[in-house]
Design a protein around this motif. Structure first.
Motif, PDB file in Angstrom:
ATOM      1  N   THR A   1      15.838  -9.230  10.955  1.00  0.00           N
ATOM      2  CA  THR A   1      15.116 -10.494  10.846  1.00  0.00           C
ATOM      3  C   THR A   1      13.761 -10.370  11.525  1.00  0.00           C
ATOM      4  O   THR A   1      12.808 -11.004  11.131  1.00  0.00           O
ATOM      5  N   GLU A   2      13.663  -9.552  12.553  1.00  0.00           N
ATOM      6  CA  GLU A   2      12.407  -9.265  13.249  1.00  0.00           C
ATOM      7  C   GLU A   2      12.182  -7.754  13.218  1.00  0.00           C
ATOM      8  O   GLU A   2      12.583  -7.045  14.137  1.00  0.00           O
ATOM      9  N   PRO A   3      11.590  -7.233  12.167  1.00  0.00           N
ATOM     10  CA  PRO A   3      11.412  -5.785  12.034  1.00  0.00           C
ATOM     11  C   PRO A   3      10.638  -5.185  13.204  1.00  0.00           C
ATOM     12  O   PRO A   3       9.702  -5.791  13.712  1.00  0.00           O
ATOM     13  N   ASP A   4      11.058  -3.983  13.632  1.00  0.00           N
ATOM     14  CA  ASP A   4      10.351  -3.319  14.730  1.00  0.00           C
ATOM     15  C   ASP A   4       9.849  -1.941  14.346  1.00  0.00           C
ATOM     16  O   ASP A   4       9.330  -1.230  15.178  1.00  0.00           O
ATOM     17  N   SER A   5      10.011  -1.562  13.067  1.00  0.00           N
ATOM     18  CA  SER A   5       9.590  -0.227  12.663  1.00  0.00           C
ATOM     19  C   SER A   5       9.307  -0.172  11.171  1.00  0.00           C
ATOM     20  O   SER A   5       9.986  -0.824  10.386  1.00  0.00           O
ATOM     21  N   VAL A   6       8.308   0.617  10.828  1.00  0.00           N
ATOM     22  CA  VAL A   6       8.150   1.039   9.447  1.00  0.00           C
ATOM     23  C   VAL A   6       9.278   2.034   9.204  1.00  0.00           C
ATOM     24  O   VAL A   6       9.631   2.813  10.093  1.00  0.00           O
ATOM     25  N   ILE A   7       9.877   2.003   8.025  1.00  0.00           N
ATOM     26  CA  ILE A   7      10.968   2.916   7.707  1.00  0.00           C
ATOM     27  C   ILE A   7      10.581   3.690   6.451  1.00  0.00           C
ATOM     28  O   ILE A   7      10.129   3.107   5.465  1.00  0.00           O
TER      29      ILE A   7
ATOM     30  N   GLN B   1       0.786 -12.965   9.169  1.00  0.00           N
ATOM     31  CA  GLN B   1       0.579 -13.893   8.069  1.00  0.00           C
ATOM     32  C   GLN B   1       1.776 -14.835   7.986  1.00  0.00           C
ATOM     33  O   GLN B   1       2.853 -14.523   8.507  1.00  0.00           O
ATOM     34  N   ASP B   2       1.612 -15.941   7.292  1.00  0.00           N
ATOM     35  CA  ASP B   2       2.731 -16.875   7.107  1.00  0.00           C
ATOM     36  C   ASP B   2       3.682 -16.410   6.016  1.00  0.00           C
ATOM     37  O   ASP B   2       4.836 -16.817   5.975  1.00  0.00           O
ATOM     38  N   ALA B   3       3.202 -15.555   5.131  1.00  0.00           N
ATOM     39  CA  ALA B   3       4.014 -15.068   4.012  1.00  0.00           C
ATOM     40  C   ALA B   3       3.703 -13.594   3.786  1.00  0.00           C
ATOM     41  O   ALA B   3       2.673 -13.089   4.227  1.00  0.00           O
ATOM     42  N   CYS B   4       4.589 -12.931   3.087  1.00  0.00           N
ATOM     43  CA  CYS B   4       4.394 -11.512   2.784  1.00  0.00           C
ATOM     44  C   CYS B   4       3.180 -11.321   1.880  1.00  0.00           C
ATOM     45  O   CYS B   4       2.899 -12.135   1.003  1.00  0.00           O
ATOM     46  N   TRP B   5       2.479 -10.205   2.104  1.00  0.00           N
ATOM     47  CA  TRP B   5       1.329  -9.828   1.300  1.00  0.00           C
ATOM     48  C   TRP B   5       1.791  -9.522  -0.127  1.00  0.00           C
ATOM     49  O   TRP B   5       2.834  -8.889  -0.340  1.00  0.00           O
TER      50      TRP B   5
ATOM     51  N   PHE C   1       4.430   7.254  -3.072  1.00  0.00           N
ATOM     52  CA  PHE C   1       5.130   6.221  -2.314  1.00  0.00           C
ATOM     53  C   PHE C   1       5.304   4.934  -3.105  1.00  0.00           C
ATOM     54  O   PHE C   1       4.422   4.504  -3.835  1.00  0.00           O
ATOM     55  N   ARG C   2       6.485   4.335  -2.903  1.00  0.00           N
ATOM     56  CA  ARG C   2       6.769   2.972  -3.350  1.00  0.00           C
ATOM     57  C   ARG C   2       6.914   2.142  -2.076  1.00  0.00           C
ATOM     58  O   ARG C   2       7.054   2.701  -0.986  1.00  0.00           O
ATOM     59  N   PHE C   3       6.929   0.840  -2.215  1.00  0.00           N
ATOM     60  CA  PHE C   3       6.912  -0.034  -1.046  1.00  0.00           C
ATOM     61  C   PHE C   3       7.870  -1.195  -1.217  1.00  0.00           C
ATOM     62  O   PHE C   3       8.065  -1.680  -2.331  1.00  0.00           O
ATOM     63  N   ALA C   4       8.416  -1.651  -0.099  1.00  0.00           N
ATOM     64  CA  ALA C   4       9.223  -2.876  -0.087  1.00  0.00           C
ATOM     65  C   ALA C   4       9.094  -3.514   1.284  1.00  0.00           C
ATOM     66  O   ALA C   4       9.141  -2.831   2.308  1.00  0.00           O
ATOM     67  N   SER C   5       8.925  -4.795   1.277  1.00  0.00           N
ATOM     68  CA  SER C   5       8.900  -5.542   2.525  1.00  0.00           C
ATOM     69  C   SER C   5      10.306  -5.533   3.123  1.00  0.00           C
ATOM     70  O   SER C   5      11.302  -5.641   2.402  1.00  0.00           O
ATOM     71  N   LEU C   6      10.387  -5.402   4.432  1.00  0.00           N
ATOM     72  CA  LEU C   6      11.685  -5.466   5.109  1.00  0.00           C
ATOM     73  C   LEU C   6      12.319  -6.843   4.959  1.00  0.00           C
ATOM     74  O   LEU C   6      13.532  -6.983   5.071  1.00  0.00           O
ATOM     75  N   GLN C   7      11.519  -7.863   4.696  1.00  0.00           N
ATOM     76  CA  GLN C   7      12.037  -9.213   4.536  1.00  0.00           C
ATOM     77  C   GLN C   7      12.589  -9.461   3.132  1.00  0.00           C
ATOM     78  O   GLN C   7      13.287 -10.445   2.906  1.00  0.00           O
TER      79      GLN C   7
ATOM     80  N   PHE D   1       8.305  -2.000   5.154  1.00  0.00           N
ATOM     81  CA  PHE D   1       7.333  -2.472   6.145  1.00  0.00           C
ATOM     82  C   PHE D   1       7.517  -3.955   6.403  1.00  0.00           C
ATOM     83  O   PHE D   1       8.081  -4.679   5.592  1.00  0.00           O
ATOM     84  N   ASP D   2       7.020  -4.404   7.542  1.00  0.00           N
ATOM     85  CA  ASP D   2       7.044  -5.812   7.908  1.00  0.00           C
ATOM     86  C   ASP D   2       5.983  -6.524   7.075  1.00  0.00           C
ATOM     87  O   ASP D   2       4.787  -6.338   7.275  1.00  0.00           O
ATOM     88  N   GLY D   3       6.425  -7.341   6.141  1.00  0.00           N
ATOM     89  CA  GLY D   3       5.516  -7.962   5.185  1.00  0.00           C
ATOM     90  C   GLY D   3       4.590  -9.020   5.748  1.00  0.00           C
ATOM     91  O   GLY D   3       3.640  -9.410   5.078  1.00  0.00           O
ATOM     92  N   VAL D   4       4.846  -9.524   6.958  1.00  0.00           N
ATOM     93  CA  VAL D   4       3.972 -10.542   7.533  1.00  0.00           C
ATOM     94  C   VAL D   4       3.054  -9.985   8.618  1.00  0.00           C
ATOM     95  O   VAL D   4       2.227 -10.699   9.163  1.00  0.00           O
ATOM     96  N   CYS D   5       3.191  -8.708   8.936  1.00  0.00           N
ATOM     97  CA  CYS D   5       2.407  -8.068   9.995  1.00  0.00           C
ATOM     98  C   CYS D   5       1.087  -7.544   9.426  1.00  0.00           C
ATOM     99  O   CYS D   5       1.081  -6.752   8.478  1.00  0.00           O
ATOM    100  N   ASN D   6      -0.022  -7.978  10.016  1.00  0.00           N
ATOM    101  CA  ASN D   6      -1.327  -7.511   9.538  1.00  0.00           C
ATOM    102  C   ASN D   6      -1.501  -6.004   9.711  1.00  0.00           C
ATOM    103  O   ASN D   6      -2.078  -5.336   8.852  1.00  0.00           O
ATOM    104  N   LEU D   7      -1.026  -5.451  10.819  1.00  0.00           N
ATOM    105  CA  LEU D   7      -1.118  -4.002  11.034  1.00  0.00           C
ATOM    106  C   LEU D   7      -0.320  -3.263   9.967  1.00  0.00           C
ATOM    107  O   LEU D   7      -0.798  -2.294   9.382  1.00  0.00           O
ATOM    108  N   CYS D   8       0.883  -3.726   9.687  1.00  0.00           N
ATOM    109  CA  CYS D   8       1.742  -3.073   8.687  1.00  0.00           C
ATOM    110  C   CYS D   8       1.135  -3.164   7.287  1.00  0.00           C
ATOM    111  O   CYS D   8       1.156  -2.191   6.529  1.00  0.00           O
TER     112      CYS D   8
END
Length: 136
Positions: free
Chosen positions: A57-63, A121-125, A34-40, A11-18
């Protein structure tokens, strides 16, 4: 980490929706499938390469990485829903009845506007200490 079968959500770690989606999944994934990893993250970028996808560099999808395959866009989101408790599996299954080109068009519309509509967000959750084992 458990040897039980699992899937990984990238997932996109800086996206509030994600990030909201990840928290929703955690809440409805009582089995801890499920396990999780930021795309960044390095782990996220490596999983992309391992499945023949370009690092983003600019994620466009949850994978969704499951069963040796990577699913993107609406297939990923609906695949995740199908594994959740509380009736969400039915929602995921019903969603797949719509043609993929329509589902993906709606998905891409939301993805293109997610920062504007939901913020970023400015940084990954960062997960809580209790959840850290589920993050790569």
């Amino acid at each position: 980490m458990s040897s039980a079968p699992s899937a990984t959500i990238l997932f996109d770690g800086v996206c509030n929706l994600c990030n909201g989606f990840v928290q929703f999944v955690i809440e409805h994934d009582a089995a801890g499938y499920f396990r999780f990893a930021s795309l960044q993250s390095a782990a996220g970028q490596e999983l992309l390469r391992a499945h023949g996808l370009q690092p983003q560099t600019e994620p466009d999808s949850v994978i969704l990485v499951e069963g040796g395959r990577a699913h993107t866009h609406s297939a990923a989101a609906l695949g995740v829903l199908q594994r959740l408790s509380g009736g969400w599996g039915v929602v995921g299954t019903l969603g797949k009845l719509f043609p993929r080109f329509l589902r993906d068009a709606v998905y891409r519309l939301i993805a293109r506007n997610r920062y504007r509509w939901f913020g970023r967000q400015d940084a990954c959750w960062l997960p809580t200490p209790e959840l850290r084992a589920r993050f790569l």
